[in-house]
Design a protein around this motif. Structure first.
Motif, PDB file in Angstrom:
ATOM      1  N   UNK A  57       0.930  -1.068   0.111  1.00  0.00           N
ATOM      2  CA  UNK A  57      -0.133  -0.101  -0.014  1.00  0.00           C
ATOM      3  C   UNK A  57       0.825   1.210  -0.049  1.00  0.00           C
ATOM      4  N   UNK A  58       2.011   1.340   0.834  1.00  0.00           N
ATOM      5  CA  UNK A  58       2.899   2.515   1.112  1.00  0.00           C
ATOM      6  C   UNK A  58       3.536   2.708  -0.325  1.00  0.00           C
ATOM      7  N   UNK A  59       4.037   1.527  -0.998  1.00  0.00           N
ATOM      8  CA  UNK A  59       4.629   1.644  -2.432  1.00  0.00           C
ATOM      9  C   UNK A  59       3.723   2.074  -3.240  1.00  0.00           C
ATOM     10  N   UNK A  60       2.566   1.936  -3.446  1.00  0.00           N
ATOM     11  CA  UNK A  60       1.391   2.280  -4.381  1.00  0.00           C
ATOM     12  C   UNK A  60       1.315   3.894  -4.068  1.00  0.00           C
ATOM     13  N   UNK A  61       1.172   4.239  -2.936  1.00  0.00           N
ATOM     14  CA  UNK A  61       1.126   5.691  -2.732  1.00  0.00           C
ATOM     15  C   UNK A  61       2.028   6.755  -2.991  1.00  0.00           C
ATOM     16  N   UNK A  77      -4.862  -1.541  -4.002  1.00  0.00           N
ATOM     17  CA  UNK A  77      -4.047  -2.166  -2.938  1.00  0.00           C
ATOM     18  C   UNK A  77      -4.546  -1.915  -1.673  1.00  0.00           C
ATOM     19  N   UNK A  78      -5.246  -0.709  -1.251  1.00  0.00           N
ATOM     20  CA  UNK A  78      -5.717  -0.339  -0.096  1.00  0.00           C
ATOM     21  C   UNK A  78      -6.867  -1.178   0.254  1.00  0.00           C
ATOM     22  N   UNK A  79      -7.716  -1.670  -0.799  1.00  0.00           N
ATOM     23  CA  UNK A  79      -8.931  -2.484  -0.845  1.00  0.00           C
ATOM     24  C   UNK A  79      -8.477  -4.026  -1.093  1.00  0.00           C
ATOM     25  N   UNK A  80      -7.089  -4.272  -0.923  1.00  0.00           N
ATOM     26  CA  UNK A  80      -6.825  -5.589  -1.157  1.00  0.00           C
ATOM     27  C   UNK A  80      -7.390  -6.416  -2.394  1.00  0.00           C
ATOM     28  N   UNK A  81      -7.518  -5.855  -3.327  1.00  0.00           N
ATOM     29  CA  UNK A  81      -8.067  -6.282  -4.709  1.00  0.00           C
ATOM     30  C   UNK A  81      -6.765  -6.392  -5.674  1.00  0.00           C
ATOM     31  N   UNK A  82      -7.051  -7.384  -6.551  1.00  0.00           N
ATOM     32  CA  UNK A  82      -5.915  -7.393  -7.793  1.00  0.00           C
ATOM     33  C   UNK A  82      -6.659  -6.918  -9.058  1.00  0.00           C
ATOM     34  N   UNK A 117     -15.137   3.148 -11.099  1.00  0.00           N
ATOM     35  CA  UNK A 117     -13.860   2.501  -9.902  1.00  0.00           C
ATOM     36  C   UNK A 117     -14.074   3.385  -8.687  1.00  0.00           C
ATOM     37  N   UNK A 118     -14.813   4.290  -8.478  1.00  0.00           N
ATOM     38  CA  UNK A 118     -15.101   4.831  -7.060  1.00  0.00           C
ATOM     39  C   UNK A 118     -15.982   4.105  -6.092  1.00  0.00           C
ATOM     40  N   UNK A 119     -17.177   3.369  -7.094  1.00  0.00           N
ATOM     41  CA  UNK A 119     -18.191   2.662  -6.361  1.00  0.00           C
ATOM     42  C   UNK A 119     -17.408   1.358  -5.877  1.00  0.00           C
ATOM     43  N   UNK A 120     -16.458   0.798  -6.692  1.00  0.00           N
ATOM     44  CA  UNK A 120     -15.782  -0.364  -6.563  1.00  0.00           C
ATOM     45  C   UNK A 120     -14.988  -0.147  -5.201  1.00  0.00           C
ATOM     46  N   UNK A 121     -14.249   1.055  -5.123  1.00  0.00           N
ATOM     47  CA  UNK A 121     -13.427   1.095  -4.028  1.00  0.00           C
ATOM     48  C   UNK A 121     -14.199   1.921  -2.707  1.00  0.00           C
ATOM     49  N   UNK A 122     -15.659   2.157  -3.021  1.00  0.00           N
ATOM     50  CA  UNK A 122     -16.299   2.595  -1.797  1.00  0.00           C
ATOM     51  C   UNK A 122     -16.003   4.125  -1.498  1.00  0.00           C
ATOM     52  N   UNK A 123     -15.844   4.877  -2.527  1.00  0.00           N
ATOM     53  CA  UNK A 123     -15.043   6.365  -2.126  1.00  0.00           C
ATOM     54  C   UNK A 123     -15.956   7.070  -3.257  1.00  0.00           C
TER      55      UNK A 123
END
Length: 134
Positions: A57-61, A77-82, A117-123
């Motif tokens: 997650x930190x690397x992706x950030x 990554x934050x949502x543990x998805x691939x 995408x936002x819906x998939x991430x819940x944001x």
């Protein structure tokens, strides 16, 4: 494992007020279930896994902050998805999601695609669009 030998070691389960159901044998050697609040060996393995996930997650950030990847990579990554899972949630082909992970392409995405995408991430779409990794 015998019911009386079931580990009850401190773990993340206890702090979340949860237990894990395990199969054990009773005094008559019949299989039954019992609750456990944790097991040191399992806790160590889970802690190691969570540390690796947090590193990713930190690397992706940092990749988003350095304009190497789009915010999609961070939230994935934050949502543990691939890639496959995100593509399924967003209703897109994997190659499209991979393409949208590029910052240049991400900036050109329409509101409707960003909404998926936002819906998939819940944001919200704004959170997705405005995340800069900082």
């Amino acid at each position: 494992m015998k019911k009386q030998d079931l580990p009850q070691d401190e773990s993340n389960l206890k702090s979340a007020n949860m237990t894990e159901v395990l199969y054990v044998t009773d005094e008559n050697n019949n299989y039954t279930t019992a609750n456990s609040i944790g097991w040191d060996v399992k806790k160590a393995a889970l802690d190691e896994s969570l540390a690796l996930i947090n590193e990713r997650i930190e690397e992706a950030r940092q990749d988003v902050a350095n304009n190497i990847a789009s915010p999609i990579v961070y939230f994935m990554e934050l949502n543990k998805m691939d890639l496959q899972v995100l593509a399924s949630y967003a209703g897109m082909w994997q190659w499209r999601v991979k393409r949208h992970a590029k910052p240049k392409v991400f900036k050109t995405l329409s509101e409707s695609v960003l909404k998926k995408y936002a819906d998939a991430f819940g944001i919200s779409v704004d959170e997705l669009k405005n995340f800069n990794g900082k």
